[in-house]
Design an enzyme around this catalytic site. Structure first.
Site, PDB file in Angstrom:
ATOM      1  CG  ASP A 136      -1.132 -16.529  12.492  1.00  0.00           C
ATOM      2  OD1 ASP A 136      -1.553 -16.152  11.384  1.00  0.00           O
ATOM      3  OD2 ASP A 136      -1.569 -17.534  13.067  1.00  0.00           O
ATOM      4  CE  LYS A 191      -4.451 -17.656  13.684  1.00  0.00           C
ATOM      5  NZ  LYS A 191      -4.072 -19.038  13.744  1.00  0.00           N
ATOM      6  CG  HIS A 233      -4.089   7.427  -0.441  1.00  0.00           C
ATOM      7  ND1 HIS A 233      -3.892   6.069  -0.406  1.00  0.00           N
ATOM      8  CD2 HIS A 233      -4.092   7.838   0.863  1.00  0.00           C
ATOM      9  CE1 HIS A 233      -3.789   5.664   0.850  1.00  0.00           C
ATOM     10  NE2 HIS A 233      -3.915   6.725   1.643  1.00  0.00           N
ATOM     11  CD  GLU A 267      -2.724   1.329   2.456  1.00  0.00           C
ATOM     12  OE1 GLU A 267      -3.345   2.391   2.676  1.00  0.00           O
ATOM     13  OE2 GLU A 267      -2.792   0.327   3.186  1.00  0.00           O
TER      14      GLU A 267
END
Length: 576
Positions: free
Chosen positions: A463, A387, A561, A255
């Site tokens: 993770d 998660k 951006h 990004e």
């Protein structure tokens, strides 16, 4: 096929056959029977001795006093261990029994290897072994002089035999997952699997790199059935001045603006005197679900577990599973006749999921003797919660709970962040607090904490899926010093990180941890490296929040951006 090519394939086959026949004659029993006997003997004696050891601990019996059966078990363990040790070093044992291959054959094989390297010049990603049946002989674990070849040099050998292996995979005769064990070469296995996948799917993987990665490092621990690796650029934000120390923060992301924005926040924090952090709690959780015949029986176990008089005994059982696991608390919740038991424990420098699961399994075995009607439905009952966004993590915490703060001076807000304190405070209230509340956010009272968390997680081998709860964050801003300066803080109750195990062992991720000074386990203070990493994550989130909120307040978000996050280049065409 000419005579030279035939010799390339046939000679190794004859030698491998001879070696296999000799190895089977080196023992009085057939090799598979001897292996089965000693494997059974080894594991049964280990199991028996562990049971006896646990019983002695419970009964406070001296462990050094052995019965006749225990002495026999120790002797059987030593014998089976020596055999298995010799078996895994079988090439050394065979070298004492089987005559060595003559120098003439060795020289001939060297000439054949050179010929195979010279003639096989195709650029396809597939490499060859000798044959699928002979692949185990070509294992890099073999100590025979016949196979002193580096893994990289083994890639092109015999394209004809590789073609046969690929066809077997495509036709389903050879499972794709078994290539590593049969070939003994992880790079070759990935190349063959990759080519088979391209033929089955009819799609090209030309842009996915294959070579340049050590597939041995992921075998059996990080990724199964690899066909290549994805390239993610790593940028550096910083220096981040946190608790009087400077950190260069690695961020793996695709990004645009993310690293640049975080870097600007780090600069604003640095020139304002730095940020400070506190680790409020350090405990990984696991919550099994158990079922009873009635809700009354489930409640009896709940009272038993939450009774402080029983905690010490449960801690001894739990802590025996690891040098670093230390049980901290047990919290229970009932749903009818089902009981959810949330264990919390410290796990040293490991993230700790496997460690806490082992401890929980020990306690479940112990409780089953006291409550024989208890039925363990699952070692994880989602009361952990892993998660998934969950209120229990937001309220109770999971992993490392960290708060990080800084005071940004008025001139820094104006010159570096291009906005003012009043606008930032108002935007934070209406966006991060009120707007998130209207949206029904759970732990999402921030601008983009998950952006920074994900980038650091990928760079340091964490993770990525645990970004879900690790990004729980509430960002607070208020004017201080008579409204001139800005006080900003982030509170993150469930940052789940480790500096040992999993992806942290890979070369690239290990290098990023080393850059932060938290590589591996801390010998001086176990757990301090992982706690330091958690504070760095929180500090980077603080910088990212500060910069993005300033861009929004100044109306710069779309402009930046459009400048940094859009490109007219086609990267796939450039790489090809």
């Amino acid at each position: 096929m000419d005579v030279k090519q035939q010799s390339v394939i046939q000679v190794p086959q004859k030698l491998s056959t001879k070696k296999c026949d000799s190895s089977s004659n080196a023992l009085p029993l057939p090799l598979y029977l001897a292996n089965a006997v000693f494997f059974t003997l080894f594991f049964s004696t280990v199991y028996y001795l562990l049971l006896r050891w646990r019983e002695k601990i419970r009964n406070s019996a001296p462990p050094q006093v052995l019965t006749l059966s225990e002495i026999g078990a120790v002797v059987a363990f030593v014998v089976s261990f020596v055999y298995l040790l010799g078996f895994f070093g079988i090439s050394f044992v065979q070298s004492l029994i089987i005559p060595r291959v003559s120098n003439d054959i060795l020289n001939e094989l060297e000439e054949i290897d050179q010929l195979m390297h010279k003639e096989d010049s195709r650029a396809a990603p597939c490499a060859a072994a000798t044959s699928l049946s002979d692949c185990q002989v070509a294992s890099p674990k073999s100590k025979s002089k016949l196979h002193k070849i580096d893994a990289a040099d083994q890639l092109p050998l015999s394209s004809e035999v590789d073609e046969e292996i690929i066809e077997c995979v495509v036709e389903g005769k050879t499972p794709s997952y078994s290539l590593e064990s049969k070939l003994g070469n992880t790079l070759r296995a990935a190349a063959i699997r990759r080519e088979a996948l391209q033929r089955i799917s009819g799609k090209s993987l030309a842009g996915l790199p294959l070579e340049g990665f050590d597939y041995d490092t992921i075998l059996g621990q990080c990724c199964e059935m690899p066909v290549g690796y994805v390239q993610i650029p790593v940028g550096i934000a910083g220096p981040l001045l946190l608790d009087g120390r400077e950190f260069s923060v690695p961020m793996a992301t695709t990004e645009g603006c993310l690293v640049a924005s975080t870097n600007r926040g780090c600069k604003a924090i640095y020139v304002s005197g730095g940020a400070s952090s506190v680790v409020l709690r350090d405990a990984m959780t696991r919550a099994p679900v158990v079922r009873f015949g009635t809700a009354k029986h489930a409640a009896e176990l709940k009272f038993f577990l939450e009774d402080s008089l029983n905690f010490e005994a449960l801690s001894l059982v739990f802590n025996s599973s690891s040098r670093f696991a230390r049980l901290q608390s047990i919290k229970c919740a009932i749903a009818g006749k089902n009981l959810y038991i949330r264990f919390s424990c410290s796990t040293g420098d490991a993230m700790g999921m496997n460690m806490v699961s082992k401890g929980v399994q020990n306690v479940m075995d112990f409780l089953h003797k006291e409550f024989p009607d208890m039925d363990v439905i699952g070692i994880s009952g989602n009361y952990c919660s892993d998660k998934k966004p969950a209120a229990v993590n937001w309220i109770e915490g999971r992993g490392k709970s960290v708060v990080c703060e800084a005071i940004i001076k008025e001139d820094v807000v104006k010159k570096v962040l291009k906005t003012d304190v009043e606008s930032l405070v108002e935007l934070n209230m209406l966006k991060n607090l009120t707007g998130s509340a209207i949206a029904g956010a759970l732990g999402g009272f921030n601008a983009h904490a998950s952006n920074i968390v994900s980038a650091i997680f990928i760079a340091t081998g964490q993770d990525p899926a645990q970004n879900v709860e690790s990004s729980h964050c509430i960002t607070m801003m208020e004017a201080v010093n008579d409204g001139k300066d800005l006080h900003i803080s982030v509170t993150m109750p469930s940052i789940e990180v480790g500096t040992v195990g999993g992806g942290t062992q890979l070369t690239s991720q290990s290098a990023c941890l080393n850059l932060l000074g938290v590589k591996g386990a801390s010998k001086e203070a176990p757990g301090s490296n992982s706690r330091q990493l958690a504070t760095i994550v929180a500090g980077a989130v603080l910088a990212g929040e500060l910069s993005l909120m300033s861009a929004l307040a100044a109306g710069q978000l779309v402009k930046s951006h459009m400048k940094y996050n859009r490109s007219n280049k086609d990267a796939s065409k450039t790489s090809s």
